[in-house]
Design a protein around this motif. Structure first.
Motif, PDB file in Angstrom:
ATOM      1  N   PRO A   1       0.807  -1.222   0.000  1.00  0.00           N
ATOM      2  CA  PRO A   1       0.000   0.000   0.000  1.00  0.00           C
ATOM      3  C   PRO A   1       0.840   1.273   0.000  1.00  0.00           C
ATOM      4  CG  PRO A   1       0.087  -0.906   2.207  1.00  0.00           C
ATOM      5  CD  PRO A   1       0.883  -1.842   1.334  1.00  0.00           C
ATOM      6  N   GLN A   2       0.194   2.376  -0.314  1.00  0.00           N
ATOM      7  CA  GLN A   2       0.800   3.702  -0.212  1.00  0.00           C
ATOM      8  C   GLN A   2       0.256   4.393   1.042  1.00  0.00           C
ATOM      9  OE1 GLN A   2       3.047   4.979  -2.229  1.00  0.00           O
ATOM     10  NE2 GLN A   2       2.955   3.605  -3.997  1.00  0.00           N
ATOM     11  N   PRO A   3       1.015   5.316   1.623  1.00  0.00           N
ATOM     12  CA  PRO A   3       0.484   6.070   2.764  1.00  0.00           C
ATOM     13  C   PRO A   3      -0.670   6.997   2.371  1.00  0.00           C
ATOM     14  CG  PRO A   3       2.685   6.856   2.142  1.00  0.00           C
ATOM     15  CD  PRO A   3       2.421   5.623   1.343  1.00  0.00           C
ATOM     16  N   ASN A   4      -0.662   7.430   1.116  1.00  0.00           N
ATOM     17  CA  ASN A   4      -1.690   8.337   0.610  1.00  0.00           C
ATOM     18  C   ASN A   4      -3.021   7.592   0.458  1.00  0.00           C
ATOM     19  OD1 ASN A   4      -3.280  10.038  -0.860  1.00  0.00           O
ATOM     20  ND2 ASN A   4      -1.943  10.165  -2.643  1.00  0.00           N
ATOM     21  N   ARG A   5      -4.054   8.053   1.134  1.00  0.00           N
ATOM     22  CA  ARG A   5      -5.324   7.314   1.171  1.00  0.00           C
ATOM     23  C   ARG A   5      -6.085   7.296  -0.161  1.00  0.00           C
ATOM     24  NH1 ARG A   5      -8.277   6.330   6.306  1.00  0.00           N
ATOM     25  NH2 ARG A   5      -9.933   6.154   4.796  1.00  0.00           N
ATOM     26  N   ASP A   6      -5.814   8.298  -1.009  1.00  0.00           N
ATOM     27  CA  ASP A   6      -6.520   8.261  -2.296  1.00  0.00           C
ATOM     28  C   ASP A   6      -5.569   7.895  -3.442  1.00  0.00           C
ATOM     29  OD1 ASP A   6      -5.135  10.600  -2.261  1.00  0.00           O
ATOM     30  OD2 ASP A   6      -6.828  11.913  -2.719  1.00  0.00           O
TER      31      ASP A   6
ATOM     32  N   SER B   1      -1.058   1.830  -4.884  1.00  0.00           N
ATOM     33  CA  SER B   1      -1.179   0.706  -3.963  1.00  0.00           C
ATOM     34  C   SER B   1      -1.414  -0.530  -4.822  1.00  0.00           C
ATOM     35  CB  SER B   1      -2.360   0.907  -3.007  1.00  0.00           C
ATOM     36  OG  SER B   1      -2.068   1.965  -2.109  1.00  0.00           O
TER      37      SER B   1
ATOM     38  N   ASN C   1      -9.049   0.517  -0.210  1.00  0.00           N
ATOM     39  CA  ASN C   1      -8.719   1.822  -0.812  1.00  0.00           C
ATOM     40  C   ASN C   1      -9.992   2.477  -1.342  1.00  0.00           C
ATOM     41  OD1 ASN C   1      -5.490   1.819  -1.078  1.00  0.00           O
ATOM     42  ND2 ASN C   1      -6.237  -0.232  -1.549  1.00  0.00           N
ATOM     43  N   GLN C   2     -10.883   2.841  -0.436  1.00  0.00           N
ATOM     44  CA  GLN C   2     -12.207   3.286  -0.876  1.00  0.00           C
ATOM     45  C   GLN C   2     -12.220   4.698  -1.455  1.00  0.00           C
ATOM     46  OE1 GLN C   2     -15.076   2.340   2.170  1.00  0.00           O
ATOM     47  NE2 GLN C   2     -14.405   0.211   2.250  1.00  0.00           N
ATOM     48  N   ASN C   3     -11.124   5.434  -1.277  1.00  0.00           N
ATOM     49  CA  ASN C   3     -11.088   6.814  -1.811  1.00  0.00           C
ATOM     50  C   ASN C   3     -10.460   6.918  -3.194  1.00  0.00           C
ATOM     51  OD1 ASN C   3     -12.200   7.669   0.553  1.00  0.00           O
ATOM     52  ND2 ASN C   3     -10.258   8.229   1.505  1.00  0.00           N
ATOM     53  N   THR C   4     -10.000   5.791  -3.730  1.00  0.00           N
ATOM     54  CA  THR C   4      -9.242   5.867  -4.983  1.00  0.00           C
ATOM     55  C   THR C   4     -10.122   6.271  -6.173  1.00  0.00           C
ATOM     56  OG1 THR C   4      -7.647   4.723  -6.389  1.00  0.00           O
ATOM     57  CG2 THR C   4      -9.521   3.430  -5.622  1.00  0.00           C
TER      58      THR C   4
END
Length: 219
Positions: free
Chosen positions: A19-24, A59, A96-99
């Motif tokens: 994963p990435q730290p960035n949520r989106d 991610s 990753n629901q904000n992607t």
């Protein structure tokens, strides 16, 4: 890289999730070659594509199809493997629901599965198809192909001959509203075995393409 086990349609599936730290952050799944010919998520092409997407800020999830490694079930002629890929995408999306950007990347048999997943999932915004075996599998379901993407292959590929890949690309080119980019790596075989001459140029081409698409989408 964290090992993950998630529910598939025929039992547990084993994956590696980065994963990435960035949520989106954008998300991508990477699909491996044929399970009956030694294909696993640790195939060198798959492994390198996984890290290529991660280096671009995605991610990323790669996983073993049913019956491979610690994944339960057994080989199912591509039908069950497509369901596995759909479950993997569900799992990745749940984390990753904000992607806003969702990509599918497949190599060889995985490219065939990836293109079928593309037809089922309107949420997929881009694809990378590496050495799709258009001589072995029917790709006519891509009518119309729902998203733009990159098809890349080697000119010395004997498993998925260049003329068949070019035929597939030409059919897709006739469709309106999408852009299929086709790149060939001079002298590369099916597995891009020569790292300096073939693997690295293939990965650079993929990264350049994906980076350009992401910048266009974010404008």
């Amino acid at each position: 890289m964290p090992e993950v086990i998630f529910a598939g349609p025929d039992g547990r599936l084993e994956g590696r999730y980065h994963p990435q730290p960035n949520r989106d952050a954008p998300i991508a799944i990477v699909l491996h070659p044929h399970p009956q010919f030694g294909g696993t998520m640790n195939n060198k092409v798959v492994y390198n594509l996984h890290y290529a997407f991660h280096s671009l800020g995605f991610s990323v999830l790669r996983f073993n199809f049913r019956g491979v490694g610690r994944s339960q079930g057994e080989y199912d002629q591509g039908i069950g493997e497509l369901s596995d890929a759909a479950s993997a995408l569900d799992y990745l999306q749940s984390m990753n629901q904000n992607t806003r950007h969702c990509w599918v990347c497949g190599f060889s048999f995985g490219a065939w599965i990836g293109m079928q997943l593309l037809m089922r999932r309107p949420d997929i915004t881009g694809f990378v198809s590496v050495a799709p075996p258009a001589n072995l599998y029917d790709f006519s379901f891509l009518a119309p192909c729902p998203a733009s993407g990159l098809i890349i292959n080697g000119t010395a590929d004997r498993v998925a001959p260049p003329k068949d890949v070019t035929g597939l690309v030409n059919k897709l080119h006739e469709q309106k509203g999408i852009t299929i980019t086709h790149e060939q790596i001079e002298g590369a075989d099916h597995f891009f075995r020569d790292e300096e001459a073939h693997m690295n140029p293939m990965l650079d081409t993929v990264k350049t393409y994906v980076k350009r698409r992401l910048s266009e989408a974010s404008r």
